[in-house]
Scaffold this active site. Structure first.
Site, mmCIF file in Angstrom:
data_model
loop_
_atom_site.group_PDB
_atom_site.id
_atom_site.type_symbol
_atom_site.label_atom_id
_atom_site.label_comp_id
_atom_site.label_asym_id
_atom_site.label_seq_id
_atom_site.Cartn_x
_atom_site.Cartn_y
_atom_site.Cartn_z
ATOM 1 N N ASP A 1 -0.360 5.027 1.107
ATOM 2 C CA ASP A 1 -0.426 5.913 2.156
ATOM 3 C C ASP A 1 -0.175 5.038 3.774
ATOM 4 O O ASP A 1 -1.171 4.245 3.649
ATOM 5 C CB ASP A 1 -1.768 6.647 1.990
ATOM 6 C CG ASP A 1 -1.681 7.514 0.754
ATOM 7 O OD1 ASP A 1 -1.956 8.723 0.935
ATOM 8 O OD2 ASP A 1 -1.828 7.168 -0.378
ATOM 9 N N ASP B 1 0.703 -1.131 -0.054
ATOM 10 C CA ASP B 1 -0.058 -0.020 0.233
ATOM 11 C C ASP B 1 0.907 1.172 0.107
ATOM 12 O O ASP B 1 2.031 1.103 0.144
ATOM 13 C CB ASP B 1 -1.007 -0.006 1.233
ATOM 14 C CG ASP B 1 -1.665 1.046 1.185
ATOM 15 O OD1 ASP B 1 -2.458 1.479 0.345
ATOM 16 O OD2 ASP B 1 -1.900 1.918 2.477
ATOM 17 N N ASP C 1 -1.690 -1.083 5.889
ATOM 18 C CA ASP C 1 -2.014 -0.790 7.296
ATOM 19 C C ASP C 1 -3.464 -0.484 7.421
ATOM 20 O O ASP C 1 -3.720 0.052 8.613
ATOM 21 C CB ASP C 1 -1.475 0.760 7.588
ATOM 22 C CG ASP C 1 -2.000 1.762 6.604
ATOM 23 O OD1 ASP C 1 -2.136 1.624 5.367
ATOM 24 O OD2 ASP C 1 -2.120 2.819 7.221
#
Length: 216
Positions: free
Chosen positions: A10, A8, A167
């Site tokens: 961000d 991922d 996250d």
């Protein structure tokens, strides 16, 4: 054997919250609303414009006026998207280690390509990504498996040969459903109330160097 590691963007590779939050607070100030603390912004930053607007303005997707708010927010983000964003500590070292091991890496993010493509070119990665899949590259975004499988096709590897690092719960769900091993990045944008123990993560790591240890 793991042949590829997908990330991922961000909250996993890059700390984008200062610019995401800066755009939000600029917009709120222009509309006479109070700013939000960075700690609160970080907790929802992985949820993109929708999460940030829910935090700042109490407006959600489907509400009247949401599309106008989102367009105004993206215009503010356009002006600052690369101002304070940096790679998280140890990311450069991890990517260099992957290159030494002959493991390719790539990005699967829900961030629009209009921002992803320009940001990736400015982050100074130790080795360039072999594939970049943005939120609008495919017909569906995470938690769908469509962008995950597209990334595998582009790399020429099977999902079972990939680690996916993210996250957010949708990251873990997309990776698991695609047949990848999933790694939860605990340094990312995780809210205090998130029940991460219930997310479908195969591993949870506190820093990027732990991922190199997983690969042996």
């Amino acid at each position: 054997m793991i042949k590829a590691v997908l990330f991922d963007l961000d909250g996993t590779l890059a700390d984008t919250a200062p610019d995401l939050g800066g755009a939000l607070n600029t917009l709120l100030a222009k509309r006479g609303l109070p700013p939000k603390d960075m700690a609160d912004i970080r907790a929802v930053a992985s949820h993109g414009a929708a999460g940030l607007l829910a935090l700042g303005a109490g407006i959600s997707r489907g509400d009247e006026g949401f599309d106008e708010w989102r367009a105004a927010y993206l215009a503010e983000y356009e002006a600052c998207f690369d101002r304070d964003t940096v790679l998280f500590p140890q990311i450069s070292e991890l990517l260099a280690a992957l290159a030494r091991k002959g493991i390719v890496w790539g990005i699967v993010t829900n961030k629009p390509a209009a921002f992803t493509d320009r940001l990736v070119s400015k982050l100074g990665f130790a080795a360039p990504p072999a594939v970049v899949v943005s939120g609008d590259t495919c017909a569906e975004a995470k938690p769908s498996v469509v962008p995950m499988l597209y990334a595998c096709e582009q790399l020429g590897v099977a999902p079972q040969e990939c680690l996916y690092v993210g996250d957010a719960q949708r990251d873990m769900q997309a990776g698991r459903d695609a047949g990848m091993k999933t790694v939860l990045a605990l340094w990312g944008y995780i809210a205090a109330g998130d029940r991460t123990e219930e997310w479908p993560a195969d591993f949870a790591v506190s820093c990027p160097s732990d991922i190199e240890a997983l690969l042996g």
